[in-house]
Design a protein around this motif. Structure first.
Motif, PDB file in Angstrom:
ATOM      1  N   VAL A  46      37.086  34.628  35.982  1.00 34.01           N
ATOM      2  CA  VAL A  46      37.512  34.565  37.388  1.00 34.01           C
ATOM      3  C   VAL A  46      36.309  34.742  38.312  1.00 34.01           C
ATOM      4  CG1 VAL A  46      38.844  35.788  39.152  1.00 34.01           C
ATOM      5  CG2 VAL A  46      39.889  35.257  36.949  1.00 34.01           C
ATOM      6  N   ALA A  47      35.415  35.669  37.975  1.00 36.60           N
ATOM      7  CA  ALA A  47      34.224  35.892  38.801  1.00 36.60           C
ATOM      8  C   ALA A  47      33.324  34.656  38.805  1.00 36.60           C
ATOM      9  CB  ALA A  47      33.450  37.102  38.291  1.00 36.60           C
ATOM     10  N   LEU A  48      33.187  34.000  37.664  1.00 35.49           N
ATOM     11  CA  LEU A  48      32.360  32.798  37.587  1.00 35.49           C
ATOM     12  C   LEU A  48      32.956  31.674  38.426  1.00 35.49           C
ATOM     13  CD1 LEU A  48      29.976  31.284  36.215  1.00 35.49           C
ATOM     14  CD2 LEU A  48      31.628  30.581  34.480  1.00 35.49           C
ATOM     15  N   VAL A  66      38.200  38.585  33.460  1.00 39.98           N
ATOM     16  CA  VAL A  66      37.558  38.987  34.719  1.00 39.98           C
ATOM     17  C   VAL A  66      36.251  38.229  34.911  1.00 39.98           C
ATOM     18  CG1 VAL A  66      36.413  40.934  35.872  1.00 39.98           C
ATOM     19  CG2 VAL A  66      38.663  41.237  34.841  1.00 39.98           C
ATOM     20  N   ALA A  67      35.473  38.060  33.848  1.00 36.93           N
ATOM     21  CA  ALA A  67      34.212  37.322  33.948  1.00 36.93           C
ATOM     22  C   ALA A  67      34.464  35.859  34.301  1.00 36.93           C
ATOM     23  CB  ALA A  67      33.441  37.419  32.629  1.00 36.93           C
ATOM     24  N   TRP A  96      35.013  31.975  40.903  1.00 38.03           N
ATOM     25  CA  TRP A  96      34.995  32.383  42.308  1.00 38.03           C
ATOM     26  C   TRP A  96      33.619  32.109  42.922  1.00 38.03           C
ATOM     27  CZ3 TRP A  96      39.027  35.557  44.628  1.00 38.03           C
ATOM     28  CH2 TRP A  96      38.763  35.894  45.957  1.00 38.03           C
ATOM     29  N   SER A  97      32.568  32.432  42.171  1.00 36.28           N
ATOM     30  CA  SER A  97      31.219  32.258  42.706  1.00 36.28           C
ATOM     31  C   SER A  97      30.846  30.781  42.830  1.00 36.28           C
ATOM     32  CB  SER A  97      30.200  32.978  41.824  1.00 36.28           C
ATOM     33  OG  SER A  97      30.100  32.338  40.563  1.00 36.28           O
TER      34      SER A  97
END
Length: 62
Positions: free
Chosen positions: A36-38, A33-34, A40-41
């Motif tokens: 994917v979030a990185l 999840v971390a 994505w940002s």
């Protein structure tokens, strides 16, 4: 009436101790999840930039 039960070393281990095994999938999901979030940002849609084409002077007069 009291029952006296003697526990041998095999019978006493009937209560399972929690292994660290459930921690591994939880950590793996958190890392995923971390990641994917990185990504994505950092990525995503970029704002559109104006593209200016050089038009020769001959074409401007026509």
């Amino acid at each position: 009436m009291k029952r006296n039960r003697s526990f041998s070393s095999f019978e006493g281990g009937s209560r399972r101790r929690r292994a660290s095994l459930p921690i591994i999938p939880i950590v793996a999901v958190a890392v995923l999840v971390a990641l994917v979030a990185l990504l994505w940002s950092r990525g995503g849609e970029r704002p559109q930039a104006r593209v200016e084409k050089a038009i020769p002077a001959e074409k401007l007069g026509q």
